[in-house]
Enzyme design. Sequence first.
Site, PDB file in Angstrom:
ATOM      1  N   ASP A  13      13.343  14.563  -7.931  1.00  0.00           N
ATOM      2  CA  ASP A  13      12.037  14.432  -8.593  1.00  0.00           C
ATOM      3  C   ASP A  13      12.221  14.922 -10.033  1.00  0.00           C
ATOM      4  O   ASP A  13      13.239  15.540 -10.359  1.00  0.00           O
ATOM      5  CB  ASP A  13      10.989  15.301  -7.863  1.00  0.00           C
ATOM      6  CG  ASP A  13       9.619  15.241  -8.528  1.00  0.00           C
ATOM      7  OD1 ASP A  13       9.176  14.139  -8.890  1.00  0.00           O
ATOM      8  OD2 ASP A  13       8.990  16.308  -8.711  1.00  0.00           O
ATOM      9  N   SER A  14      11.217  14.706 -10.855  1.00  0.00           N
ATOM     10  CA  SER A  14      11.259  15.247 -12.211  1.00  0.00           C
ATOM     11  C   SER A  14      11.155  16.769 -12.199  1.00  0.00           C
ATOM     12  O   SER A  14      11.479  17.420 -13.189  1.00  0.00           O
ATOM     13  CB  SER A  14      10.092  14.672 -13.020  1.00  0.00           C
ATOM     14  OG  SER A  14       8.880  14.960 -12.351  1.00  0.00           O
ATOM     15  N   TYR A  45       7.892  13.231 -16.390  1.00  0.00           N
ATOM     16  CA  TYR A  45       8.384  11.857 -16.500  1.00  0.00           C
ATOM     17  C   TYR A  45       7.222  10.903 -16.825  1.00  0.00           C
ATOM     18  O   TYR A  45       7.430   9.869 -17.458  1.00  0.00           O
ATOM     19  CB  TYR A  45       9.002  11.400 -15.170  1.00  0.00           C
ATOM     20  CG  TYR A  45      10.460  11.746 -14.948  1.00  0.00           C
ATOM     21  CD1 TYR A  45      11.144  12.633 -15.775  1.00  0.00           C
ATOM     22  CD2 TYR A  45      11.159  11.175 -13.880  1.00  0.00           C
ATOM     23  CE1 TYR A  45      12.478  12.945 -15.538  1.00  0.00           C
ATOM     24  CE2 TYR A  45      12.492  11.474 -13.646  1.00  0.00           C
ATOM     25  CZ  TYR A  45      13.155  12.360 -14.471  1.00  0.00           C
ATOM     26  OH  TYR A  45      14.470  12.653 -14.230  1.00  0.00           O
ATOM     27  N   GLY A  46       6.042  11.255 -16.345  1.00  0.00           N
ATOM     28  CA  GLY A  46       4.892  10.346 -16.393  1.00  0.00           C
ATOM     29  C   GLY A  46       4.650   9.632 -17.718  1.00  0.00           C
ATOM     30  O   GLY A  46       4.447   8.433 -17.755  1.00  0.00           O
ATOM     31  N   CYS A  76       9.473  10.935  -6.043  1.00  0.00           N
ATOM     32  CA  CYS A  76       8.736  10.917  -7.300  1.00  0.00           C
ATOM     33  C   CYS A  76       8.157   9.516  -7.443  1.00  0.00           C
ATOM     34  O   CYS A  76       8.914   8.537  -7.492  1.00  0.00           O
ATOM     35  CB  CYS A  76       9.707  11.219  -8.444  1.00  0.00           C
ATOM     36  SG  CYS A  76       8.970  11.125 -10.086  1.00  0.00           S
ATOM     37  N   GLU A 155       3.899  22.971 -12.187  1.00  0.00           N
ATOM     38  CA  GLU A 155       5.265  23.444 -12.474  1.00  0.00           C
ATOM     39  C   GLU A 155       5.272  24.942 -12.797  1.00  0.00           C
ATOM     40  O   GLU A 155       6.231  25.639 -12.514  1.00  0.00           O
ATOM     41  CB  GLU A 155       5.849  22.681 -13.673  1.00  0.00           C
ATOM     42  CG  GLU A 155       6.342  21.299 -13.345  1.00  0.00           C
ATOM     43  CD  GLU A 155       7.654  21.275 -12.563  1.00  0.00           C
ATOM     44  OE1 GLU A 155       8.590  22.005 -12.931  1.00  0.00           O
ATOM     45  OE2 GLU A 155       7.728  20.506 -11.583  1.00  0.00           O
ATOM     46  N   CYS A 187       1.197  11.174  -6.723  1.00  0.00           N
ATOM     47  CA  CYS A 187       2.187  11.976  -7.453  1.00  0.00           C
ATOM     48  C   CYS A 187       2.602  13.082  -6.505  1.00  0.00           C
ATOM     49  O   CYS A 187       1.740  13.746  -5.909  1.00  0.00           O
ATOM     50  CB  CYS A 187       1.573  12.557  -8.719  1.00  0.00           C
ATOM     51  SG  CYS A 187       2.615  13.791  -9.526  1.00  0.00           S
ATOM     52  N   HIS A 189       3.655  15.971  -6.936  1.00  0.00           N
ATOM     53  CA  HIS A 189       3.234  17.337  -7.260  1.00  0.00           C
ATOM     54  C   HIS A 189       1.885  17.694  -6.613  1.00  0.00           C
ATOM     55  O   HIS A 189       1.598  18.854  -6.357  1.00  0.00           O
ATOM     56  CB  HIS A 189       3.088  17.501  -8.778  1.00  0.00           C
ATOM     57  CG  HIS A 189       4.380  17.725  -9.501  1.00  0.00           C
ATOM     58  ND1 HIS A 189       5.313  16.738  -9.678  1.00  0.00           N
ATOM     59  CD2 HIS A 189       4.888  18.838 -10.088  1.00  0.00           C
ATOM     60  CE1 HIS A 189       6.347  17.222 -10.360  1.00  0.00           C
ATOM     61  NE2 HIS A 189       6.104  18.499 -10.623  1.00  0.00           N
TER      62      HIS A 189
HETATM   63  N1  DGL Z   1       6.223  14.117  -9.267  1.00  0.00           N
HETATM   64  C1  DGL Z   1       6.176  12.962 -10.087  1.00  0.00           C
HETATM   65  C2  DGL Z   1       5.511  11.809  -9.355  1.00  0.00           C
HETATM   66  O1  DGL Z   1       5.460  11.779  -8.152  1.00  0.00           O
HETATM   67  C3  DGL Z   1       5.527  13.005 -11.441  1.00  0.00           C
HETATM   68  C4  DGL Z   1       5.646  14.144 -12.327  1.00  0.00           C
HETATM   69  C5  DGL Z   1       5.988  13.799 -13.749  1.00  0.00           C
HETATM   70  O2  DGL Z   1       5.176  13.236 -14.498  1.00  0.00           O
HETATM   71  O3  DGL Z   1       7.105  14.128 -14.099  1.00  0.00           O
HETATM   72  O4  DGL Z   1       5.048  10.873  -9.983  1.00  0.00           O
END
Ligand code: DGL
Length: 276
Positions: A13-14, A45-46, A76, A155, A187, A189
């Site tokens: 994941d990010s 990452y988004g 992710c 985070e 997501c 998270h």
């Molecule tokens: N956990 C990532 C997801 O499921 C996103 C987090 C990010 O933006 O890095 O999309």
Amino acid sequence: MNFIPNSPIGIFDSGIGGLSVLRAIRGLMPDESVVYFGDQIHIPYGPRPMEQIGRFSEVITNFLLQQQAKIVVVACNTASAAALKDLRIKFPEMQFVGMEPAVKPAAERTQTGRVGVLATPATFQGALYASVVERFANGVELFQDTCAGLVQQIEQGNLDGRETRQILENALQPMLEKNIDTVVLGCTHYPFVIPVIEQIVGENVRVIDPAPAVAKQTKRLLEAGGLVNPASAGGKIRLFTSDNVKALQSLLPALLGESAVVNNVEWVEEIRIQQT
Ligand code: DGL
């Protein structure tokens, strides 16, 4: 590539979001070892370009292969949206499990015909989401929000503080006014803030966390490929972060309910990952 049953499941994941998937995999398959990569130096990452997320995902997959991963779970939604298709082409022998917003189960169960979806900008922009909506949302109205800043709060371990609550209220209140009865967590998270989400939406709104379904799919693929670990000694968890080891370690009890060894790695010019 030579995949063997007592090798670990690779997950990435990010950041820490994929730990919600790891937790579900651990609950379902406690004897499987896991190697986890959190690309915390590049989080979030988004908002990044798809091409860059694709490149990161390919390098991370190579790294997990070096760690002997027998299957790779792209835990992710954003990386799945940006990279899953290409990863399957570039690593044809590897089995991948990806994430997609759970619009299908939401559309099947909603009574009001109105569903909220929380995910990152890249996930909403990707072809994967468009295809999920086209295939499964028919007749169901979707209300979307990117919850800007929420990934960063999570985070930092802020699972129920003021900022986290505020972001979720801003996202969910307008959806409640539209009479949604289901919220899709698009997501990885976000499962860590389910208690706050439930406080806001109340007990008449269903919250869909895709992690259990992803864990089941991983199990099915391992079984079909003859890759289930035959040992029953309890699997080990090895975590890698591209950022701060101590920061991640301190969050583990709250996120996983257990601690684990965390190792540091470094990116070399965005093309290679090396252990430090
Ligand atoms: N956990 C990532 C997801 O499921 C996103 C987090 C990010 O933006 O890095 O999309």
